[in-house]
Design a protein around this motif. Structure first.
Motif, PDB file in Angstrom:
ATOM      1  N   LEU A 102     -17.437  15.738  -3.471  1.00 15.36           N
ATOM      2  CA  LEU A 102     -18.321  15.004  -3.716  1.00 15.36           C
ATOM      3  C   LEU A 102     -17.582  13.470  -3.346  1.00 15.36           C
ATOM      4  O   LEU A 102     -16.583  13.227  -3.530  1.00 15.36           O
ATOM      5  CB  LEU A 102     -18.684  14.579  -5.047  1.00 15.36           C
ATOM      6  CG  LEU A 102     -19.490  13.511  -5.785  1.00 15.36           C
ATOM      7  CD1 LEU A 102     -20.832  13.400  -4.887  1.00 15.36           C
ATOM      8  CD2 LEU A 102     -19.635  13.264  -7.201  1.00 15.36           C
ATOM      9  N   MET A 103     -18.233  12.820  -2.574  1.00 15.81           N
ATOM     10  CA  MET A 103     -17.604  11.255  -1.995  1.00 15.81           C
ATOM     11  C   MET A 103     -18.313  10.134  -2.610  1.00 15.81           C
ATOM     12  O   MET A 103     -19.479  10.170  -2.439  1.00 15.81           O
ATOM     13  CB  MET A 103     -17.897  11.327  -0.368  1.00 15.81           C
ATOM     14  CG  MET A 103     -17.406  12.415   0.323  1.00 15.81           C
ATOM     15  SD  MET A 103     -15.611  12.953   0.055  1.00 15.81           S
ATOM     16  CE  MET A 103     -14.753  11.408   0.979  1.00 15.81           C
ATOM     17  N   ILE A 104     -17.490   9.556  -3.421  1.00 12.82           N
ATOM     18  CA  ILE A 104     -18.056   8.333  -4.016  1.00 12.82           C
ATOM     19  C   ILE A 104     -17.519   7.238  -3.406  1.00 12.82           C
ATOM     20  O   ILE A 104     -16.326   6.811  -3.535  1.00 12.82           O
ATOM     21  CB  ILE A 104     -17.899   8.245  -5.763  1.00 12.82           C
ATOM     22  CG1 ILE A 104     -18.449   9.789  -6.293  1.00 12.82           C
ATOM     23  CG2 ILE A 104     -18.585   7.005  -6.392  1.00 12.82           C
ATOM     24  CD1 ILE A 104     -17.628   9.719  -7.635  1.00 12.82           C
ATOM     25  N   GLU A 141       0.709  -1.357  -0.157  1.00 13.59           N
ATOM     26  CA  GLU A 141      -0.007   0.078  -0.113  1.00 13.59           C
ATOM     27  C   GLU A 141       0.983   1.256   0.009  1.00 13.59           C
ATOM     28  O   GLU A 141       1.757   1.405   0.855  1.00 13.59           O
ATOM     29  CB  GLU A 141      -1.023   0.032   1.481  1.00 13.59           C
ATOM     30  CG  GLU A 141      -1.944  -1.027   1.342  1.00 13.59           C
ATOM     31  CD  GLU A 141      -2.888  -1.092   2.465  1.00 13.59           C
ATOM     32  OE1 GLU A 141      -2.673   0.256   2.998  1.00 13.59           O
ATOM     33  OE2 GLU A 141      -3.727  -1.808   2.624  1.00 13.59           O
ATOM     34  N   LEU A 142       0.865   2.124  -1.069  1.00 14.18           N
ATOM     35  CA  LEU A 142       1.787   3.391  -1.329  1.00 14.18           C
ATOM     36  C   LEU A 142       0.996   4.367  -0.792  1.00 14.18           C
ATOM     37  O   LEU A 142       1.474   5.498  -0.588  1.00 14.18           O
ATOM     38  CB  LEU A 142       1.936   3.248  -2.618  1.00 14.18           C
ATOM     39  CG  LEU A 142       2.846   1.972  -3.260  1.00 14.18           C
ATOM     40  CD1 LEU A 142       3.344   2.295  -4.588  1.00 14.18           C
ATOM     41  CD2 LEU A 142       4.115   1.973  -2.439  1.00 14.18           C
ATOM     42  N   PHE A 143      -0.470   4.502  -0.617  1.00 12.86           N
ATOM     43  CA  PHE A 143      -1.096   5.727  -0.357  1.00 12.86           C
ATOM     44  C   PHE A 143      -2.113   5.389   0.758  1.00 12.86           C
ATOM     45  O   PHE A 143      -2.740   4.313   0.725  1.00 12.86           O
ATOM     46  CB  PHE A 143      -1.878   6.231  -1.496  1.00 12.86           C
ATOM     47  CG  PHE A 143      -0.808   6.469  -2.833  1.00 12.86           C
ATOM     48  CD1 PHE A 143      -0.422   7.621  -2.921  1.00 12.86           C
ATOM     49  CD2 PHE A 143      -0.820   5.472  -3.852  1.00 12.86           C
ATOM     50  CE1 PHE A 143       0.533   7.647  -3.988  1.00 12.86           C
ATOM     51  CE2 PHE A 143       0.140   5.789  -4.791  1.00 12.86           C
ATOM     52  CZ  PHE A 143       0.798   6.843  -4.902  1.00 12.86           C
ATOM     53  N   SER A 144      -2.413   6.190   1.294  1.00 11.99           N
ATOM     54  CA  SER A 144      -3.713   6.242   2.364  1.00 11.99           C
ATOM     55  C   SER A 144      -4.770   6.381   1.733  1.00 11.99           C
ATOM     56  O   SER A 144      -4.971   6.779   0.659  1.00 11.99           O
ATOM     57  CB  SER A 144      -3.363   7.418   3.442  1.00 11.99           C
ATOM     58  OG  SER A 144      -4.620   7.330   4.204  1.00 11.99           O
ATOM     59  N   LYS A 145      -5.936   5.653   2.384  1.00 13.70           N
ATOM     60  CA  LYS A 145      -7.061   5.561   1.620  1.00 13.70           C
ATOM     61  C   LYS A 145      -7.725   6.672   1.585  1.00 13.70           C
ATOM     62  O   LYS A 145      -8.580   6.843   0.698  1.00 13.70           O
ATOM     63  CB  LYS A 145      -7.906   4.359   2.616  1.00 13.70           C
ATOM     64  CG  LYS A 145      -7.397   3.073   2.423  1.00 13.70           C
ATOM     65  CD  LYS A 145      -8.516   2.157   3.162  1.00 13.70           C
ATOM     66  CE  LYS A 145      -7.915   0.554   3.256  1.00 13.70           C
ATOM     67  NZ  LYS A 145      -8.738  -0.186   3.940  1.00 13.70           N
ATOM     68  N   ALA A 146      -7.472   7.883   2.238  1.00 18.92           N
ATOM     69  CA  ALA A 146      -8.042   8.908   2.316  1.00 18.92           C
ATOM     70  C   ALA A 146      -7.436  10.164   1.362  1.00 18.92           C
ATOM     71  O   ALA A 146      -8.028  11.065   1.476  1.00 18.92           O
ATOM     72  CB  ALA A 146      -8.056   9.551   3.807  1.00 18.92           C
ATOM     73  N   ILE A 147      -6.276   9.431   0.748  1.00 16.43           N
ATOM     74  CA  ILE A 147      -5.813  10.508  -0.057  1.00 16.43           C
ATOM     75  C   ILE A 147      -5.776  10.197  -1.552  1.00 16.43           C
ATOM     76  O   ILE A 147      -5.859   9.052  -2.097  1.00 16.43           O
ATOM     77  CB  ILE A 147      -4.037  10.562   0.269  1.00 16.43           C
ATOM     78  CG1 ILE A 147      -3.901  10.963   1.754  1.00 16.43           C
ATOM     79  CG2 ILE A 147      -3.304  11.507  -0.570  1.00 16.43           C
ATOM     80  CD1 ILE A 147      -2.598  10.808   2.245  1.00 16.43           C
ATOM     81  N   ILE A 152     -13.756   7.634  -3.446  1.00 19.48           N
ATOM     82  CA  ILE A 152     -13.115   8.523  -4.421  1.00 19.48           C
ATOM     83  C   ILE A 152     -13.608   9.928  -3.891  1.00 19.48           C
ATOM     84  O   ILE A 152     -14.917  10.255  -3.675  1.00 19.48           O
ATOM     85  CB  ILE A 152     -13.385   8.270  -5.722  1.00 19.48           C
ATOM     86  CG1 ILE A 152     -12.819   7.037  -6.111  1.00 19.48           C
ATOM     87  CG2 ILE A 152     -12.855   9.452  -6.687  1.00 19.48           C
ATOM     88  CD1 ILE A 152     -13.131   6.329  -7.540  1.00 19.48           C
ATOM     89  N   GLU A 153     -12.892  10.945  -3.506  1.00 16.78           N
ATOM     90  CA  GLU A 153     -13.055  12.091  -3.281  1.00 16.78           C
ATOM     91  C   GLU A 153     -12.961  13.201  -4.356  1.00 16.78           C
ATOM     92  O   GLU A 153     -11.748  13.230  -5.006  1.00 16.78           O
ATOM     93  CB  GLU A 153     -12.382  12.753  -1.952  1.00 16.78           C
ATOM     94  CG  GLU A 153     -12.690  14.280  -1.646  1.00 16.78           C
ATOM     95  CD  GLU A 153     -12.155  14.711  -0.317  1.00 16.78           C
ATOM     96  OE1 GLU A 153     -12.123  15.806   0.043  1.00 16.78           O
ATOM     97  OE2 GLU A 153     -11.273  13.944   0.279  1.00 16.78           O
ATOM     98  N   VAL A 154     -14.135  13.741  -4.609  1.00 16.27           N
ATOM     99  CA  VAL A 154     -13.899  14.738  -6.110  1.00 16.27           C
ATOM    100  C   VAL A 154     -13.913  16.187  -5.486  1.00 16.27           C
ATOM    101  O   VAL A 154     -15.201  16.651  -5.028  1.00 16.27           O
ATOM    102  CB  VAL A 154     -15.156  14.275  -6.980  1.00 16.27           C
ATOM    103  CG1 VAL A 154     -14.886  15.323  -8.322  1.00 16.27           C
ATOM    104  CG2 VAL A 154     -15.192  12.965  -7.305  1.00 16.27           C
ATOM    105  N   PRO A 155     -12.989  17.158  -5.560  1.00 15.20           N
ATOM    106  CA  PRO A 155     -13.205  18.437  -4.923  1.00 15.20           C
ATOM    107  C   PRO A 155     -14.014  19.259  -5.815  1.00 15.20           C
ATOM    108  O   PRO A 155     -14.082  19.156  -7.006  1.00 15.20           O
ATOM    109  CB  PRO A 155     -11.773  18.936  -4.774  1.00 15.20           C
ATOM    110  CG  PRO A 155     -11.200  18.282  -5.873  1.00 15.20           C
ATOM    111  CD  PRO A 155     -11.852  16.829  -5.988  1.00 15.20           C
TER     112      PRO A 155
END
Length: 566
Positions: free
Chosen positions: A106-108, A19-25, A45-48
């Motif tokens: 937007l949080m998917i 795992e290279l990235f945090s789930k929240a990033i 997926i966070e869409v700003p």
């Protein structure tokens, strides 16, 4: 041409994904002014909205919509500025997957490849309306599966499974990238997409023509992806090649000595190595199967020589090694206990036979001698324990003899001296002889002292002077006896010594007094002698035949006595 063999899969078909990235990033990048967001497969997926800018103070509402597969626009949700909860407007698969965050993002949930589309954030504030489109890409990590196959053509297969976009696979040898040349290095890549998930699996096959220098080489495959790079565990290949050189190894502790076991080992540089060999043992060829060693048991000096080994299927390819067996023989005469009489002759003879230059040393009673002992005329001092030691190439031999010298007693001297108080005489008798002689005196004495060193016996007694003494010393052992008689000084000298001993002067003064007294005695004796000679001469000159001298009767008597003496 060399080749590789046997199937040898990895320890696990699928390598664990790091795992290279945090789930929240989320990874974000701009492309020609439009915002592009990369989401992780299976994650939220966070869409700003408006690239994360602050909300306007006179915000009325925020609305999210998306571009559907047919190109039309579909609504997802609306969030009034004065209300806590958003109104979900989506009626398809997004109905239960979308929410809006406090910053209007937007949080998917459960991102998948179907979410790779454009999402638009519409912001209504005051009398204004702004729209902010965002492109979403969904990437997946992958499982790297490398099957390393040892066969004639195919060296290995490397697989990167379930990735989006598809991973790129490369091959390396000892950390250096392999480039396909279509001849000795052939790389065959392929990519397959799963129609149900849309995820891609990349497979790469490597065909490699190995050479002998590839022995021990480490091969790896590397899968590169936008999210991560994975490298397989290194693999070394078993490479077969024929024997080109032999070497013969002598397995034995140096130096090799008579009685040792010696193992000969034939080493071949081929792979796999030969299983059978010829060993040439002193000109005789011996076949050894399923082993590369031959053992010589209890070697002797005659085992020294050249030994060879060769291949059974090619006896012209051979290796040789010289075996040298060290040996040492020692012969000493005489040995053991040797009994000799004093003044006898003893011949010592030493012979040695060695495989090299031998070092010879002699000791007597643990003291080193400069050379081999010679006994032309044995003395008591020659008695002792003699050791001859010879060494060569790690071998030592030693032999010894014990020389015992015996003889009948011989008294060397008798002496006397006065005791410290000057009132007694100390008589000393020195005798040589082995066994130890016993000493006896012809007079009784006191304060006896005895010693016996190197065949010499010394015996002392103390006596009271009583005039001239004739004393005998007798020395006796089992071989015989010997005696010596001596006359010691009388009473006059004893009185002198008593006189001198009573003085408090120095020794020089005492000696001077002795000389003066002795001188006076001698002078008086000489005067008396001269006077007597003078009288005799004068008397002879006045004698007359038939006549009678006149004189007193006393004088006549003395004259008659003198005539009688003449």
């Amino acid at each position: 041409m060399l080749f590789l063999e046997r199937w040898h899969p990895y320890d696990s078909a699928t390598l664990e994904v790091t795992e290279l990235f945090s789930k929240a990033i989320l990874l974000q990048m701009f492309v020609y002014g439009d915002l592009t967001v990369i989401g992780l497969y299976g994650e939220t997926i966070e869409v700003p909205c408006n690239n994360g800018a602050a909300k306007p103070e006179d915000l009325i509402f925020t609305k999210w919509k998306y571009k559907m597969d047919d190109g039309t626009s579909g609504d997802l949700l609306v969030k009034q500025a004065h209300k806590e909860k958003a109104q979900i407007q989506a009626m398809d698969g997004y109905k239960d997957r979308v929410t809006i965050a406090a910053n209007s993002s937007l949080m998917i949930q459960g991102g998948s490849l179907v979410d790779q589309r454009t999402f638009t954030c519409m912001v209504v504030y005051g009398s204004n309306l702004d729209e902010h489109p965002v492109d979403v890409l969904v990437h997946t990590a992958f499982g790297l599966i490398c099957y390393v196959v040892f066969c004639l053509f195919q060296l290995g297969v490397c697989t990167a499974a379930d990735a989006n976009p598809a991973a790129v696979i490369m091959w390396s040898k000892n950390g250096k990238l392999l480039v396909a040349d279509g001849k000795t290095i052939i790389i065959t890549p392929s990519v397959k997409m799963d129609p149900s998930t849309g995820l891609s699996t990349t497979t790469s096959g490597l065909q490699y023509t190995a050479v002998k220098s590839d022995v021990g080489a480490k091969f790896t495959c590397t899968a590169k992806h936008s999210l991560e790079t994975q490298v397989s565990a290194p693999e070394t290949f078993i490479i077969h090649y024929p024997t080109e050189k032999l070497s013969l190894q002598v397995l034995a502790k140096a130096p090799i000595r008579e009685g040792d076991n010696v193992t000969l080992k034939c080493n071949a540089d081929g792979n796999p190595p030969p299983t059978s060999f010829y060993f040439s043992i002193k000109g005789q060829k011996v076949t050894v199967k399923d082993s590369d060693t031959f053992t010589l048991t209890a070697v002797t000096r005659n085992s020294t020589g050249d030994y060879k080994c060769s291949l059974v299927d090619d006896d012209k390819m051979e290796a040789s090694e010289k075996v040298v067996v060290s040996y040492l023989d020692l012969s000493l005469s005489p040995t053991g206990k040797v009994l000799k009489m004093v003044r006898d002759t003893l011949l010592v003879k030493m012979e040695q036979d060695a495989s090299g230059d031998a070092k010879v040393s002699w000791t007597k009673d643990n003291r080193k001698l400069d050379e081999m002992p010679r006994f032309d005329n044995v003395t008591y001092a020659d008695a002792g324990f003699y050791v001859c030691e010879v060494s060569v190439a790690g071998i030592k031999r030693s032999q010894s003899f014990q020389l015992v010298v015996e003889g009948t007693p011989v008294i060397k001297k008798m002496t006397e001296h006065h005791s410290e108080d000057g009132r007694h005489k100390v008589l000393t008798c020195e005798a040589e002889g082995v066994p130890r002689p016993s000493v006896q005196w012809s007079v009784n004495g006191t304060n006896e002292e005895n010693s016996y060193i190197n065949g010499k016996a010394t015996h002392k007694i103390t006596v009271v002077p009583t005039g001239n003494l004739t004393i005998t010393c007798i020395a006796t052992n089992k071989l015989g006896n010997h005696f010596m008689t001596s006359v010691f000084a009388g009473a006059l000298f004893d009185m002198l010594f008593l006189f001198v001993g009573a003085q408090d002067d120095s020794s020089d003064q005492a000696l001077l007094i002795v000389f003066i007294v002795v001188g006076l005695i001698i002078a008086a004796a000489l005067v008396g002698l001269f006077y007597w000679l003078y009288i005799m001469k004068s008397r002879r000159g006045t004698w007359k035949t038939g006549e009678k001298e006149a004189g007193t009767s006393e004088e006549s008597k003395k004259l008659e006595e003198c005539k009688a003496k003449v």
